[in-house]
Design a protein around this motif. Structure first.
Motif, PDB file in Angstrom:
ATOM      1  N   ARG A   1       0.834  -1.201   0.000  1.00  0.00           N
ATOM      2  CA  ARG A   1       0.000   0.000   0.000  1.00  0.00           C
ATOM      3  C   ARG A   1       0.874   1.258   0.000  1.00  0.00           C
ATOM      4  NH1 ARG A   1      -5.744  -0.692  -0.409  1.00  0.00           N
ATOM      5  NH2 ARG A   1      -6.034  -2.897  -0.120  1.00  0.00           N
ATOM      6  N   ASN A   2       1.935   1.222   0.764  1.00  0.00           N
ATOM      7  CA  ASN A   2       2.857   2.351   0.834  1.00  0.00           C
ATOM      8  C   ASN A   2       3.482   2.614  -0.532  1.00  0.00           C
ATOM      9  OD1 ASN A   2       4.615   4.349   2.090  1.00  0.00           O
ATOM     10  ND2 ASN A   2       6.229   2.814   1.918  1.00  0.00           N
TER      11      ASN A   2
ATOM     12  N   ASP B   1      -3.858  11.288   4.849  1.00  0.00           N
ATOM     13  CA  ASP B   1      -5.253  10.859   4.868  1.00  0.00           C
ATOM     14  C   ASP B   1      -5.489   9.620   4.023  1.00  0.00           C
ATOM     15  OD1 ASP B   1      -6.214  12.920   6.508  1.00  0.00           O
ATOM     16  OD2 ASP B   1      -6.073  14.315   4.816  1.00  0.00           O
ATOM     17  N   PHE B   2      -4.389   9.001   3.613  1.00  0.00           N
ATOM     18  CA  PHE B   2      -4.490   7.780   2.804  1.00  0.00           C
ATOM     19  C   PHE B   2      -5.288   6.716   3.544  1.00  0.00           C
ATOM     20  CE2 PHE B   2      -2.761   4.961  -0.397  1.00  0.00           C
ATOM     21  CZ  PHE B   2      -2.757   3.732   0.215  1.00  0.00           C
ATOM     22  N   THR B   3      -6.273   6.131   2.892  1.00  0.00           N
ATOM     23  CA  THR B   3      -7.120   5.125   3.527  1.00  0.00           C
ATOM     24  C   THR B   3      -7.138   3.851   2.712  1.00  0.00           C
ATOM     25  OG1 THR B   3      -9.124   5.840   2.405  1.00  0.00           O
ATOM     26  CG2 THR B   3      -8.636   6.894   4.500  1.00  0.00           C
ATOM     27  N   VAL B   4      -7.584   2.772   3.330  1.00  0.00           N
ATOM     28  CA  VAL B   4      -7.617   1.492   2.635  1.00  0.00           C
ATOM     29  C   VAL B   4      -9.005   0.882   2.563  1.00  0.00           C
ATOM     30  CG1 VAL B   4      -5.240   0.931   3.179  1.00  0.00           C
ATOM     31  CG2 VAL B   4      -7.049   0.241   4.733  1.00  0.00           C
ATOM     32  N   GLY B   5      -9.972   1.496   3.172  1.00  0.00           N
ATOM     33  CA  GLY B   5     -11.313   0.929   3.112  1.00  0.00           C
ATOM     34  C   GLY B   5     -11.388  -0.448   3.724  1.00  0.00           C
ATOM     35  N   ALA B   6     -10.624  -0.695   4.772  1.00  0.00           N
ATOM     36  CA  ALA B   6     -10.569  -2.037   5.339  1.00  0.00           C
ATOM     37  C   ALA B   6     -11.781  -2.320   6.188  1.00  0.00           C
ATOM     38  CB  ALA B   6      -9.314  -2.183   6.190  1.00  0.00           C
TER      39      ALA B   6
ATOM     40  N   ARG C   1       4.229   8.926  12.576  1.00  0.00           N
ATOM     41  CA  ARG C   1       3.760   7.789  11.764  1.00  0.00           C
ATOM     42  C   ARG C   1       4.255   7.932  10.330  1.00  0.00           C
ATOM     43  NH1 ARG C   1      -2.136   7.935  14.299  1.00  0.00           N
ATOM     44  NH2 ARG C   1      -2.564   9.375  12.579  1.00  0.00           N
ATOM     45  N   THR C   2       4.661   6.825   9.735  1.00  0.00           N
ATOM     46  CA  THR C   2       4.959   6.782   8.305  1.00  0.00           C
ATOM     47  C   THR C   2       3.659   6.558   7.536  1.00  0.00           C
ATOM     48  OG1 THR C   2       5.264   4.400   8.323  1.00  0.00           O
ATOM     49  CG2 THR C   2       7.216   5.763   8.800  1.00  0.00           C
ATOM     50  N   ILE C   3       3.763   6.522   6.219  1.00  0.00           N
ATOM     51  CA  ILE C   3       2.569   6.229   5.425  1.00  0.00           C
ATOM     52  C   ILE C   3       2.064   4.826   5.765  1.00  0.00           C
ATOM     53  CG2 ILE C   3       1.672   5.871   3.103  1.00  0.00           C
ATOM     54  CD1 ILE C   3       3.587   7.992   2.115  1.00  0.00           C
TER      55      ILE C   3
ATOM     56  N   ILE D   1      -1.600   3.824   7.166  1.00  0.00           N
ATOM     57  CA  ILE D   1      -2.459   2.772   6.614  1.00  0.00           C
ATOM     58  C   ILE D   1      -2.869   1.800   7.714  1.00  0.00           C
ATOM     59  CG2 ILE D   1      -2.560   0.834   4.996  1.00  0.00           C
ATOM     60  CD1 ILE D   1      -0.464   2.373   3.302  1.00  0.00           C
ATOM     61  N   LEU D   2      -1.882   1.388   8.515  1.00  0.00           N
ATOM     62  CA  LEU D   2      -2.176   0.449   9.597  1.00  0.00           C
ATOM     63  C   LEU D   2      -3.152   1.065  10.592  1.00  0.00           C
ATOM     64  CD1 LEU D   2      -1.677  -2.191  11.116  1.00  0.00           C
ATOM     65  CD2 LEU D   2       0.313  -1.117  12.182  1.00  0.00           C
ATOM     66  N   HIS D   3      -2.945   2.339  10.935  1.00  0.00           N
ATOM     67  CA  HIS D   3      -3.835   2.998  11.884  1.00  0.00           C
ATOM     68  C   HIS D   3      -5.260   3.040  11.360  1.00  0.00           C
ATOM     69  CE1 HIS D   3      -5.564   6.598  13.992  1.00  0.00           C
ATOM     70  NE2 HIS D   3      -5.097   5.890  15.018  1.00  0.00           N
TER      71      HIS D   3
END
Length: 590
Positions: free
Chosen positions: A438-439, A493-498, A577-579, A583-585
């Motif tokens: 993802r990153n 604000d990158f999201t993953v829709g998890a 936090r990194t990217i 994502i994990l958060h």
């Protein structure tokens, strides 16, 4: 009257183990009476056996098509069988049925386990012959001696519980419809006859009732399979299923499966098929075929549950208990295995051959319905199914007193839906790889921006974003204007829709592989913070060993980073936090 079994399955050893079959090309009274005696003694509680006359054998297997018997000899041989039966003491009478198989006449003698062991037979057909007790040893009938003779004598009047009369039930408590459905399913010739013969004769021929003809009562096996409500006569003879929503054990639901035990078994297996088992398809680079596997292989569940139903004691008012956890299935039955199988033997990764069986009739009916395998194949079947699915090794457990039997099937991996795709992670390495991918997508997108509002013409935005990226609620805008991104967009604000399920799984993996402070640290870092602030926030002192345990692993994984990476001890050093951390958060707090 036909036997309650499929003759083709019987001859080919598909419903009865080979050790319980004896093939005779022709009539041999001396050998046949010894085999009748051995099956009647049933020293291992296998349920007796079958003698098939008219089929030659080689190495214990039938030679087909059958040699057959002359039609005019059938009546004479049936009369001779009755004469042999009178030679046994106590008297014992097998059930006899002629069949036509592949155009040839054969005769089948069904010799169920007797109720008055031990039985003896003359060693020869001459007058004054000595008598001996015979037992089965593999595929041969031998004279019982020493330890085997003592074992046989200990079985005197000891009938397995499933083959005993149930004092609470009457023959009217057995259901004709259930019996006929069984006979029709196994394709027994007795099905057609059951429409015409008296109900009592049908039950007698199936060996599910016993006693004087004027006062027949059901056997426990008959109640369990052919009563609509067996729990009325055998307490708690059902399957309890508990579904746990998480690992705490506090959030769960219960289901009870009642009725005939084969109906219970199938209903629970259907529940697994429809609600528990999930398939994952993993595409492999440079390979045409995708890898397919399941969180739990059905064959392993079927065998483990069937074994529990088969081997539990219905004399005890304890149901079969099935617990479904997020990461495993536990199947518990009572009591434990019959000696010599014990806790140590269960740990051995090899075929286990039991000497004795608790339920000699239940197993036969389940095998006829193809709901369990032959004797001694259960453990290898489960192990092979788990191995072929690349699942962890199953666990079989009992205690020193053999009071319970537990089968544990660990999940291969959780299948979680993310962005309408299946993602799989069962350990920290897989989770980190997922976050890194993802990153990389986000970095690729960022480096290809001609300016904060434009995307280079040679970038395929759809390929970068499809099923993977959204930039802070910009999905609609990007969809309308593929080459535009809102000015207020930011990679943080990158999201993953998890899904929530994926987040819960990630937390479990993190806590088991790292520690339970990771989420608290990520929550605390929407902005860069000093080490002392972070450690105080999670209730720890600002010591080097706390940094090494709680912060350094996250830096190494790439989930947080130093604001001044080239000077780790700088007085203004902070963590952020990194990217990947973003994502994990998002994944675990969504």
């Amino acid at each position: 009257m036909a036997l309650p079994i499929n003759i083709n399955d019987l001859v080919n050893g598909q419903s009865i183990e080979w050790e319980r079959l004896e093939f005779k090309q022709g009539w041999n009274p001396e050998e046949i009476v010894h085999t009748i005696c051995a099956f009647a003694n049933d020293i291992n509680n296998w349920g007796g056996g079958y003698i098939i006359v008219g089929i030659a054998e080689k190495d214990g297997r039938p030679i087909l098509p059958p040699v057959g018997l002359a039609p005019e000899s059938l009546d004479r041989i049936q009369g001779a069988v009755l004469t042999l039966a009178y030679q046994l003491l106590p008297n014992y009478f097998p059930l006899i049925q002629p069949y036509v198989l592949q155009g040839q006449h054969i005769l089948v003698l069904w010799c169920p386990a007797g109720d008055n062991r031990p039985y003896t037979a003359p060693i020869s057909q001459g007058k004054g012959a000595l008598r001996q007790a015979y037992i089965r040893f593999g595929s041969r009938s031998i004279i019982a001696k020493e330890d085997n003779l003592r074992r046989l004598q200990e079985l005197t009047a000891r009938i397995p519980f499933d083959d005993r009369i149930n004092g609470k039930a009457a023959i009217d408590d057995l259901d004709l419809g259930l019996i006929q459905a069984f006979l029709q399913e196994v394709k027994s010739d007795l099905y057609e006859e059951s429409k015409q013969i008296p109900f009592a004769d049908l039950c007698l021929n199936m060996k599910i009732v016993n006693g004087p003809k004027e006062a027949l009562r059901p056997l426990n096996v008959g109640v369990l399979f052919f009563s609509r409500n067996p729990e009325k006569f055998l307490e708690r003879s059902w399957i309890e299923l508990v579904v746990h929503k998480d690992k705490t054990g506090k959030n769960f639901s219960e289901k009870y499966f009642k009725g005939p035990i084969h109906h219970q078994l199938r209903a629970v297996l259907d529940y697994f098929k429809n609600n528990v088992i999930e398939e994952a398809v993993e595409k492999v680079a440079h390979k045409a075929e995708a890898n397919r596997h399941f969180n739990f292989p059905y064959e392993a569940i079927e065998e483990a549950l069937s074994n529990a139903v088969y081997h539990k004691s219905y004399e005890m008012d304890k149901p079969v208990e099935v617990q479904i956890w997020p990461d495993r299935i536990e199947i518990l039955s009572f009591p434990g295995p019959v000696p010599p199988v014990d806790a140590q033997i269960l740990k051995q990764n090899k075929r286990i051959v039991a000497r004795d069986y608790r339920n000699r009739r239940i197993g036969d009916l389940l095998k006829e319905l193809h709901l369990t395998e032959g004797r001694g194949t259960g453990f290898p079947t489960i192990r092979n199914a788990m191995k072929e699915n690349n699942s962890p090794e199953p666990v079989f457990e009992t205690d020193e007193q053999s009071t319970y039997f537990l089968s544990v099937l660990q999940a291969k991996e959780q299948i979680i839906k993310v962005d309408k795709k299946d993602i799989l992670f069962t350990n920290l390495e897989e989770l980190s790889r997922y976050l890194k991918n993802r990153n990389d997508l986000a970095t690729n997108l960022a480096t290809n921006l001609a300016n904060p509002n434009e995307i280079k013409e040679n970038v395929n935005f759809e390929s970068i974003t499809n099923g993977a990226t959204n930039l802070a609620n910009d999905q609609a805008t990007v969809g309308a204007e593929p080459n535009k991104i809102k000015k207020n967009s930011d990679l943080k604000d990158f999201t993953v829709g998890a899904s929530v399920g994926a987040g819960n799984l990630a937390i479990e993996i993190i806590e088991s592989s790292l520690n339970d402070k990771v989420l608290a640290i990520l929550n605390f870092l929407p902005e860069a913070k000093r080490r002392v602030e972070i450690l105080e926030h999670i209730g720890l002192t600002n010591q080097s060993f706390n940094r090494e345990k709680y912060l350094d692993p996250l830096v190494k994984l790439g989930w947080i980073e130093l604001t001044i990476p080239d000077k780790p001890t700088h007085k203004d050093q902070k963590y952020k936090r990194t990217i990947q951390g973003e994502i994990l958060h998002k994944l675990i707090t969504r």
